[in-house]
Design a protein around this motif. Structure first.
Motif, short mmCIF file in Angstrom:
data_model
loop_
_atom_site.label_atom_id
_atom_site.label_comp_id
_atom_site.label_asym_id
_atom_site.label_seq_id
_atom_site.Cartn_x
_atom_site.Cartn_y
_atom_site.Cartn_z
N ALA A 1 -30.27 13.37 17.69
CA ALA A 1 -29.83 12.99 19.03
C ALA A 1 -30.88 12.07 19.65
O ALA A 1 -32.07 12.20 19.38
CB ALA A 1 -29.63 14.22 19.91
N ILE A 2 -30.40 11.13 20.47
CA ILE A 2 -31.27 10.21 21.19
C ILE A 2 -30.74 10.05 22.60
O ILE A 2 -29.62 10.44 22.92
CB ILE A 2 -31.38 8.84 20.50
N GLY A 3 -31.56 9.44 23.44
CA GLY A 3 -31.14 9.16 24.81
C GLY A 3 -31.64 10.20 25.78
O GLY A 3 -32.27 11.20 25.41
N SER A 4 -31.35 9.97 27.03
CA SER A 4 -31.87 10.82 28.09
C SER A 4 -31.38 12.27 27.98
O SER A 4 -32.09 13.19 28.36
CB SER A 4 -31.52 10.24 29.46
N GLY B 1 -30.46 13.56 25.00
CA GLY B 1 -30.51 13.86 23.57
C GLY B 1 -31.09 15.23 23.23
O GLY B 1 -30.55 15.93 22.38
N SER B 2 -32.16 15.61 23.90
CA SER B 2 -32.77 16.91 23.57
C SER B 2 -31.84 18.07 23.94
O SER B 2 -31.78 19.07 23.22
CB SER B 2 -34.13 17.07 24.25
N TYR B 3 -31.08 17.92 25.03
CA TYR B 3 -30.12 18.97 25.41
C TYR B 3 -28.99 19.07 24.39
O TYR B 3 -28.61 20.16 23.97
CB TYR B 3 -29.52 18.69 26.79
N ALA B 4 -28.47 17.91 24.00
CA ALA B 4 -27.37 17.89 23.03
C ALA B 4 -27.82 18.43 21.67
O ALA B 4 -27.09 19.18 21.01
CB ALA B 4 -26.81 16.48 22.89
N GLN B 5 -29.02 18.06 21.26
CA GLN B 5 -29.53 18.51 19.97
C GLN B 5 -29.73 20.02 19.96
O GLN B 5 -29.36 20.69 18.99
CB GLN B 5 -30.83 17.79 19.64
N ALA B 6 -30.31 20.56 21.01
CA ALA B 6 -30.52 22.01 21.09
C ALA B 6 -29.18 22.75 21.10
O ALA B 6 -29.01 23.76 20.39
CB ALA B 6 -31.33 22.36 22.34
N ALA B 7 -28.23 22.25 21.86
CA ALA B 7 -26.91 22.90 21.92
C ALA B 7 -26.22 22.84 20.56
O ALA B 7 -25.64 23.83 20.11
CB ALA B 7 -26.05 22.23 22.99
N ALA B 8 -26.29 21.68 19.90
CA ALA B 8 -25.66 21.54 18.58
C ALA B 8 -26.29 22.48 17.57
O ALA B 8 -25.59 23.11 16.76
CB ALA B 8 -25.73 20.09 18.10
N ALA B 9 -27.62 22.59 17.58
CA ALA B 9 -28.30 23.49 16.65
C ALA B 9 -27.87 24.93 16.87
O ALA B 9 -27.62 25.67 15.90
CB ALA B 9 -29.82 23.34 16.80
#
Length: 183
Positions: free
Chosen positions: A127-130, A132-140
């Motif tokens: 994930a990238i962008g502002s 990105g860290s939220y989306a990556q954590a949720a996806a994981a």
């Protein structure tokens, strides 16, 4: 003009699929100026999906350069990404580009940056962008604790990111393809 902020791009490789999702919001300072920007695109005969975060003009330059590299190296995403990263880091004009990119195909999920990085995901999530860290954590978390497929994981993770990040909205562009079988 204020600082342009925008975007969450998420790639998920799970259960035989590769999915990339991007939100549609573009903000200028504290103002949303566009709700339905398309930040996810297919390249090279629809065999590569890319998404960008950063300046739109810079992203289009990178899309064009990656498309050229894919043609030059017969669709080999890893080789094309490495060659693009070399150019990006060493070329005077490209070095000034303010963008990041994720590129996926049936085999690889890669994050590319202007500092010469070509990073392959360990867990199939990038994930990238502002947001990105939220989306990556949720996806994981969703990969580990749900039975959802890749597309639904990406959609739910992006919904979570949009609820947290003020520079991300729920207007998604989602592209998917079959992943190559694991050997």
């Amino acid at each position: 003009m204020g600082l342009i902020r925008s975007t969450t791009i998420l790639a998920v490789r799970h259960k035989g699929e590769v999915v990339m999702a991007g939100d549609g919001q573009v903000s200028l300072g504290q103002t949303v100026i566009k709700h339905n920007a398309r930040k996810v695109r297919r390249l090279h005969h629809d065999r590569v999906i890319t998404g960008f975060a950063g300046s739109t003009a810079d992203a289009f330059t990178l899309f064009d350069r990656l498309e050229h590299k894919l043609e030059q190296f017969n669709g080999n995403l890893l080789r094309s990404a490495v060659e693009l990263a070399k150019d990006w880091r060493t070329d005077k004009m490209l070095r000034r580009l303010e963008a990041m990119m994720i590129a996926v195909d049936s085999k690889y999920s890669l994050l590319l940056s202007g500092s010469g990085d070509v990073i392959e995901s360990d867990d199939g999530i990038l994930a990238i962008g502002s947001g990105g860290s939220y989306a990556q954590a949720a996806a994981a978390a969703l990969v580990a604790h749900s039975e959802l497929d890749a597309e639904n994981i990406a959609r739910e993770a992006m919904k979570i990111a949009a609820a947290i990040c003020i520079y991300t909205n729920p207007n998604l562009v989602v592209e998917k393809m079959q992943a190559a079988p694991q050997v």
